[in-house]
Design an enzyme around this catalytic site. Structure first.
Site, PDB file in Angstrom:
ATOM      1  N   LYS A  69       0.943  -1.239  -0.081  1.00 21.16           N
ATOM      2  CA  LYS A  69      -0.101   0.140  -0.250  1.00 21.16           C
ATOM      3  C   LYS A  69       0.738   1.242  -0.159  1.00 21.16           C
ATOM      4  O   LYS A  69       0.580   2.080  -0.945  1.00 21.16           O
ATOM      5  CB  LYS A  69      -0.966   0.031   1.211  1.00 21.16           C
ATOM      6  CG  LYS A  69      -2.084  -0.919   1.246  1.00 21.16           C
ATOM      7  CD  LYS A  69      -2.808  -1.021   2.412  1.00 21.16           C
ATOM      8  CE  LYS A  69      -4.079  -1.917   2.331  1.00 21.16           C
ATOM      9  NZ  LYS A  69      -4.658  -2.074   3.571  1.00 21.16           N
ATOM     10  N   ALA A  86      -0.957   0.820   6.273  1.00 19.96           N
ATOM     11  CA  ALA A  86      -1.122   0.005   7.123  1.00 19.96           C
ATOM     12  C   ALA A  86      -2.188  -1.041   6.835  1.00 19.96           C
ATOM     13  O   ALA A  86      -2.815  -0.786   5.829  1.00 19.96           O
ATOM     14  CB  ALA A  86      -1.854   0.629   8.350  1.00 19.96           C
ATOM     15  N   ASP A  87      -1.936  -2.241   7.368  1.00 21.76           N
ATOM     16  CA  ASP A  87      -2.882  -3.135   7.202  1.00 21.76           C
ATOM     17  C   ASP A  87      -2.999  -4.179   8.344  1.00 21.76           C
ATOM     18  O   ASP A  87      -2.498  -4.287   9.213  1.00 21.76           O
ATOM     19  CB  ASP A  87      -2.231  -4.194   5.993  1.00 21.76           C
ATOM     20  CG  ASP A  87      -3.526  -5.215   5.379  1.00 21.76           C
ATOM     21  OD1 ASP A  87      -4.464  -4.715   4.688  1.00 21.76           O
ATOM     22  OD2 ASP A  87      -3.359  -6.373   5.928  1.00 21.76           O
ATOM     23  N   THR A  88      -4.483  -4.461   8.606  1.00 24.78           N
ATOM     24  CA  THR A  88      -4.757  -5.321   9.656  1.00 24.78           C
ATOM     25  C   THR A  88      -5.275  -6.708   9.174  1.00 24.78           C
ATOM     26  O   THR A  88      -6.108  -7.024   8.540  1.00 24.78           O
ATOM     27  CB  THR A  88      -5.992  -4.730  10.445  1.00 24.78           C
ATOM     28  OG1 THR A  88      -5.429  -3.516  10.850  1.00 24.78           O
ATOM     29  CG2 THR A  88      -6.260  -5.429  11.803  1.00 24.78           C
TER      30      THR A  88
END
EC number: 3.6.1.9
Length: 218
Positions: A69, A86-88
């Site tokens: 990203k 960010a990634d969750t």
């Protein structure tokens, strides 16, 4: 007229501070940044394929997607910019739970999470654009343990009816109705929402910015 901190140029011809770009369409991540007094100069959705690769484990998945990203958006910038991605990922053991796009998926996730511990892995990445060569690429991965109490079918029905599961990893939003059913959390609450604030602030504090402008956060 006085230039803004992100546009005032130093002796090198570069601005004292780059533009901060949030590579996310998530209103939750923007709201979390604003909570600690950080307002990005731009918010850009990173259009990448978020499907896990065959055999990809939760931790590497979160890290890869956050990097992609940030790098995708940074590659599109010709100005001096620092891109935050960010990634969750929600996981039970080695199993990655999907983002719930329909009621069937959300219900399956909640049934799986009922009465058991799961992990929420949030990766945050900073990538400088080509126009900000002194920027420092850096990243953190934050792991949080979450335990739901045992959910009844009626409670799952009520959570589904609330609708705040839509698009959420694991089929729930901890800042929504699901909070009434979470018995324990070990780690970063803000990371479960979508952005670990302490770690994000630490990354931003570590970036080289001009003295006249200062950083984004004290």
């Amino acid at each position: 007229m006085t230039a803004s901190p992100s546009s005032a140029e130093g002796s090198s011809g570069l601005p004292d501070r780059p533009k901060l770009v949030l590579a996310s369409a998530s209103p939750r991540r923007l709201s979390l940044l604003e909570q600690i007094g950080i307002v990005p100069d731009a918010v850009v959705s990173a259009d990448i394929d978020e499907e896990p690769r065959p055999g990809e484990l939760p931790r590497p998945l979160a890290q890869r997607l956050a990097r992609q990203k940030a790098e995708h958006v940074a590659a599109q910038r010709t100005d001096a910019a620092l891109v935050l991605g960010a990634d969750t990922v929600v996981s039970v053991g080695r199993r990655v739970l999907p983002k719930a796009e329909d009621e069937k998926t959300a219900r399956a996730c909640l049934k799986l999470l009922s009465g058991r511990r799961h992990k929420v892995l949030t990766a945050v990445v900073l990538r400088p654009s080509a126009g900000w060569p002194q920027g420092t690429p850096c990243e953190r991965l934050v792991e949080t343990s979450v335990i739901f109490h045992r959910l009844t079918d009626a409670q799952i029905d009520a959570l589904i009816a609330q609708g705040d599961w839509q698009g959420k990893a694991g089929g729930y939003a901890i800042q929504g109705a699901a909070a009434a059913h979470i018995r324990q959390i070990g780690g970063s609450y803000s990371a479960v929402v979508g952005l670990p604030l302490f770690e994000t602030a630490q990354l931003l504090r570590g970036q080289p910015v001009g003295k006249p402008s200062g950083g984004w956060i004290a």
